[in-house]
Write an enzyme that holds these catalytic residues in place. Structure first.
Site, short mmCIF file in Angstrom:
data_model
loop_
_atom_site.label_atom_id
_atom_site.label_comp_id
_atom_site.label_asym_id
_atom_site.label_seq_id
_atom_site.Cartn_x
_atom_site.Cartn_y
_atom_site.Cartn_z
N PRO A 31 -1.45 2.12 8.24
CA PRO A 31 -0.57 3.35 7.38
C PRO A 31 0.08 2.80 6.37
O PRO A 31 0.51 1.64 6.42
CB PRO A 31 -0.01 3.87 8.75
CG PRO A 31 -0.28 3.60 9.89
CD PRO A 31 -1.06 2.28 9.71
N ASP A 84 4.28 8.22 7.87
CA ASP A 84 5.03 9.26 7.66
C ASP A 84 3.75 10.42 7.47
O ASP A 84 3.15 10.61 6.51
CB ASP A 84 5.85 9.13 6.21
CG ASP A 84 6.42 10.29 5.77
OD1 ASP A 84 6.52 11.32 6.35
OD2 ASP A 84 6.91 10.14 4.51
N ALA A 114 3.22 14.94 8.37
CA ALA A 114 3.82 16.20 8.72
C ALA A 114 3.12 16.49 10.21
O ALA A 114 1.88 16.01 10.64
CB ALA A 114 3.13 17.19 7.84
N GLU A 117 0.22 19.90 -0.44
CA GLU A 117 -1.18 19.73 -0.78
C GLU A 117 -1.79 20.92 -0.75
O GLU A 117 -2.74 21.06 -1.67
CB GLU A 117 -1.84 18.84 0.53
CG GLU A 117 -1.49 17.40 0.63
CD GLU A 117 -1.88 16.39 -0.54
OE1 GLU A 117 -2.95 17.01 -1.31
OE2 GLU A 117 -1.66 15.33 -0.66
N SER A 157 1.49 15.19 -4.11
CA SER A 157 2.22 16.25 -3.46
C SER A 157 3.64 15.87 -3.50
O SER A 157 4.47 17.04 -3.05
CB SER A 157 1.53 16.47 -1.93
OG SER A 157 1.87 15.46 -1.25
N HIS A 158 4.14 14.64 -3.55
CA HIS A 158 5.59 14.47 -3.39
C HIS A 158 6.08 13.80 -4.76
O HIS A 158 6.99 13.09 -4.81
CB HIS A 158 5.88 13.44 -2.42
CG HIS A 158 5.89 14.34 -0.91
ND1 HIS A 158 4.60 14.62 -0.51
CD2 HIS A 158 6.65 14.84 -0.49
CE1 HIS A 158 4.80 15.31 0.57
NE2 HIS A 158 5.97 15.39 0.64
N ARG A 208 -7.61 0.29 8.92
CA ARG A 208 -6.50 0.18 7.79
C ARG A 208 -5.22 0.25 8.46
O ARG A 208 -5.08 1.14 9.17
CB ARG A 208 -6.59 0.82 6.50
CG ARG A 208 -6.59 2.27 6.88
CD ARG A 208 -6.60 3.13 5.42
NE ARG A 208 -6.60 4.53 5.31
CZ ARG A 208 -5.48 5.04 5.35
NH1 ARG A 208 -4.38 4.53 5.35
NH2 ARG A 208 -5.50 6.60 5.59
N GLN A 256 -1.38 1.55 3.82
CA GLN A 256 -2.11 0.64 3.04
C GLN A 256 -2.77 1.21 1.75
O GLN A 256 -2.42 0.47 0.44
CB GLN A 256 -3.29 -0.07 3.98
CG GLN A 256 -4.20 -0.94 3.00
CD GLN A 256 -5.22 -1.58 4.09
OE1 GLN A 256 -4.81 -1.81 5.46
NE2 GLN A 256 -6.23 -1.99 3.59
N HIS A 293 16.13 19.53 0.91
CA HIS A 293 14.97 18.36 1.22
C HIS A 293 13.85 18.70 0.77
O HIS A 293 13.35 19.67 0.82
CB HIS A 293 15.28 18.24 2.77
CG HIS A 293 14.73 16.80 3.01
ND1 HIS A 293 13.19 16.37 2.88
CD2 HIS A 293 15.41 15.65 3.44
CE1 HIS A 293 13.25 15.02 3.39
NE2 HIS A 293 14.29 14.39 3.80
N PHE A 294 13.18 17.65 0.09
CA PHE A 294 11.84 17.88 -0.63
C PHE A 294 11.07 16.57 -0.29
O PHE A 294 9.70 16.56 -0.65
CB PHE A 294 11.80 18.52 -1.99
CG PHE A 294 12.08 17.22 -3.05
CD1 PHE A 294 11.33 16.53 -3.47
CD2 PHE A 294 13.68 17.02 -3.25
CE1 PHE A 294 11.76 15.31 -4.04
CE2 PHE A 294 13.86 15.79 -3.98
CZ PHE A 294 12.88 14.89 -4.30
N ARG A 325 -1.25 3.41 -0.14
CA ARG A 325 -0.25 3.75 -0.76
C ARG A 325 0.36 2.61 -1.57
O ARG A 325 0.64 2.48 -2.69
CB ARG A 325 0.98 4.33 0.05
CG ARG A 325 2.11 4.94 -0.77
CD ARG A 325 3.02 5.76 -0.03
NE ARG A 325 3.58 5.24 1.53
CZ ARG A 325 4.33 4.37 1.32
NH1 ARG A 325 5.06 4.00 0.29
NH2 ARG A 325 4.97 3.93 2.35
#
Length: 335
Positions: free
Chosen positions: A304, A175, A177, A185, A44-45, A302, A306, A117-118, A308
């Site tokens: 955060p 990170d 929302a 998404e 999504s990014h 796990r 991880q 910003h995106f 990624r």
């Protein structure tokens, strides 16, 4: 599916941005950000964002060659005026002064104003943790999200990110929302035609909806955790909006004027230096943090990011895959 090496993905992104009219500095900086998202499995990014980036420029809602202006606002404050450009160059321009102030004072903040910003904020968190700093960042977006108990868009997705440096390993970074899910998404669900999970959004009547188009075009997204996410979202509106002299999500939507461009607003970044806080005891206390991380993972949980980092390790070897529909859309931007 189309497979690309990370170098090919970056070159494709830069070529698209260059062709659209961005300066070389913006083409390289934005390409690096979307390639990082694709690399880390954050579709999504990732490269999909190029569609919105080019659309925003064509709508006249971004400045393709803006030069950020760094202002030494106060002993612990940096301000960067992006002059209508995308946030990547503004962050890079202000980063050295932010780091210097954090190391001198123990804590420093940077306000980025008038930026488009995106991107995910973890890219900025990693830039600060690489320098041994603890970091926090947040920003509004546009009015997409209803407050708890409401049914009409008022808040942005209002992400918040945190980074903690770790010697010899990946930093601890989260990170997310304050909405139930990132808007990107839901956009990807619209592209694929997949139904939305419960709790992501409501329709024009304020009723739960599984249709991405209905939520995006006529309804509203929802906050995570009901009133808790709603309160956090309101906090971000305040400290990354009026506090730094920039737009709230509702005001950013008014600035957009129906152009369907990427959000225009400000961003707040806070950096803290453990060495300045702790002095000679820094190593001792940072070791206690490692014990906390080990205890989390020792229960089978796990950390955060991880997944990624695991996706990153795989992409560095295998490259990334784009679905053919997206690849065709990206190639069309070069036509």
């Amino acid at each position: 599916m189309t497979r690309l090496t990370l170098t090919e993905a970056h070159e494709l992104a830069a070529a698209i941005l260059r062709h659209a009219g961005f300066s070389e500095a913006f083409a390289q900086a934005i390409a690096a950000t979307v390639t990082a998202g694709e690399r880390d499995g954050c579709k999504s990014h990732g490269l999909w964002r190029l569609l919105g980036i080019v659309r925003t420029l064509k709508a006249g809602k971004a400045v393709a060659d803006a030069e950020p202006e760094v202002i030494d606002q106060a002993p612990s404050l940096v301000r960067v005026d992006a002059h209508g450009g995308f946030s990547q160059l503004a962050f890079a321009a202000g980063l050295p002064l932010l780091v210097d102030k954090a190391r001198h004072n123990g804590i420093a903040a940077m306000a980025i104003n008038r930026c488009v910003h995106f991107s995910a904020l973890w890219v900025e968190m990693e830039a600060l943790t690489e320098r041994g700093l603890v970091a926090l960042a947040c920003n509004p977006t546009q009015a997409y999200v209803a407050p708890a108990g409401g049914s009409r868009p008022l808040f942005g997705t209002n992400p918040v990110a945190f980074g903690w440096p770790r010697a010899g390993g990946h930093p601890f970074v989260f990170d997310f929302a304050t909405s139930a899910i990132a808007r990107g998404e839901i956009e990807l669900h619209r592209r694929s035609g997949a139904p939305l999970p419960a709790g992501w959004g409501v329709d024009r009547h304020g009723q739960p909806s599984s249709e991405a188009a209905e939520v995006l075009d006529h309804g509203a997204m929802l906050t995570f955790g009901g009133h808790k996410g709603s309160a956090l979202s309101a906090m971000i509106e305040l400290i990354a909006g009026p506090l730094i002299g920039d737009l709230t999500s509702l005001e950013s939507g008014a600035f957009d004027g129906g152009a369907n461009a990427l959000p225009y607003h400000g961003e707040l970044i806070i950096a803290l230096d453990p060495q300045r806080f702790l002095g000679a005891q820094a190593d001792q206390h940072l070791a206690r943090a490692e014990a906390l991380f080990e205890a989390i993972q020792g229960q089978g949980a796990r950390l955060p990011s991880q997944r990624r980092y695991e996706a990153r390790a795989k992409s560095l070897v295998e490259g990334v895959e784009l679905d053919d529909g997206l690849y065709r859309d990206l190639q069309a931007l070069l036509a």
